[in-house]
Design a protein around this motif. Structure first.
Motif, short mmCIF file in Angstrom:
data_model
loop_
_atom_site.label_atom_id
_atom_site.label_comp_id
_atom_site.label_asym_id
_atom_site.label_seq_id
_atom_site.Cartn_x
_atom_site.Cartn_y
_atom_site.Cartn_z
N GLN A 57 37.85 26.26 46.29
CA GLN A 57 37.97 25.13 47.22
C GLN A 57 39.38 25.02 47.78
OE1 GLN A 57 36.67 22.00 44.59
NE2 GLN A 57 34.54 22.12 45.25
N ALA A 58 40.36 25.46 47.00
CA ALA A 58 41.76 25.41 47.44
C ALA A 58 42.08 26.59 48.37
CB ALA A 58 42.70 25.43 46.24
N GLY A 59 41.09 27.47 48.57
CA GLY A 59 41.27 28.58 49.49
C GLY A 59 41.74 29.87 48.85
N TYR A 60 41.73 29.92 47.53
CA TYR A 60 42.16 31.13 46.83
C TYR A 60 40.95 32.02 46.55
CZ TYR A 60 46.31 28.27 45.95
OH TYR A 60 47.41 27.47 46.09
N ASP A 61 40.83 33.09 47.30
CA ASP A 61 39.70 34.01 47.13
C ASP A 61 40.16 35.17 46.24
OD1 ASP A 61 37.21 35.13 47.37
OD2 ASP A 61 37.72 36.21 49.20
N TRP A 62 40.44 34.84 44.99
CA TRP A 62 41.02 35.80 44.07
C TRP A 62 39.98 36.49 43.21
CZ3 TRP A 62 45.08 31.72 42.22
CH2 TRP A 62 46.08 31.57 43.20
N ASP A 63 40.37 37.62 42.67
CA ASP A 63 39.54 38.35 41.70
C ASP A 63 39.80 37.70 40.34
OD1 ASP A 63 38.01 40.18 40.38
OD2 ASP A 63 39.54 41.76 40.40
N ILE A 64 38.78 37.05 39.78
CA ILE A 64 38.98 36.24 38.58
C ILE A 64 38.25 36.82 37.38
CG2 ILE A 64 38.56 33.97 37.55
CD1 ILE A 64 39.01 32.81 40.39
N THR A 65 38.98 36.93 36.28
CA THR A 65 38.44 37.34 34.99
C THR A 65 38.50 36.11 34.10
OG1 THR A 65 39.39 39.54 35.31
CG2 THR A 65 38.70 38.98 33.08
N GLU A 66 37.53 35.96 33.19
CA GLU A 66 37.50 34.79 32.32
C GLU A 66 37.67 35.19 30.86
OE1 GLU A 66 34.13 32.24 33.00
OE2 GLU A 66 34.23 32.51 35.17
N ALA A 67 38.34 34.32 30.11
CA ALA A 67 38.50 34.48 28.67
C ALA A 67 38.12 33.17 28.00
CB ALA A 67 39.94 34.84 28.33
#
Length: 121
Positions: free
Chosen positions: A24-34
């Motif tokens: 929503q903040a506009g960050y189209d990042w590659d995200i990994t979760e832990a």
């Protein structure tokens, strides 16, 4: 800017909220979760993400312990906290360990943007 970001929180729902708020903040990042601090540390050491967004209170290893372990390993991966508590003591401890910021819940996309943007410049 395409960043590789690690989101660590022991609550799956909270990880989803953080990811959604980043989008929503506009960050189209590659995200990994832990799902805990130990997993976050292992993933950070293996993948060298551009940023770690971590909860503070997690099993196995807390967020601050994870940051301390990264520091001890000589890592320079930037870490920010997204946590339900934002006491001055926690903020001071986070800052002393080199954390970029501490965002207290509840948060909005605007809070993410105004907090994170300065570190992207």
């Amino acid at each position: 800017m395409e960043l590789n970001v690690l989101v660590a929180d022991d609550s799956r729902v909270m990880r989803q909220i953080v990811v959604r708020t980043l989008r929503q903040a506009g960050y189209d990042w590659d995200i990994t979760e832990a799902e805990n601090g130990k997993e976050a540390f292992d993933l950070a050491m293996a993948n060298d993400p551009d940023l770690v967004l971590s909860d503070w209170n997690m099993p196995e290893m807390t967020g601050i312990e994870m940051l301390q372990a990264l520091n001890a390993a000589g890592s320079e991966i930037p870490v920010g906290f997204v946590t339900s508590e934002g006491s001055q003591q926690m903020r001071d401890m986070a800052e002393a360990e080199g954390a970029l910021f501490l965002i207290a819940k509840p948060f909005t996309a605007d809070v993410f943007k105004t907090t994170i943007d300065p570190f992207l410049a």
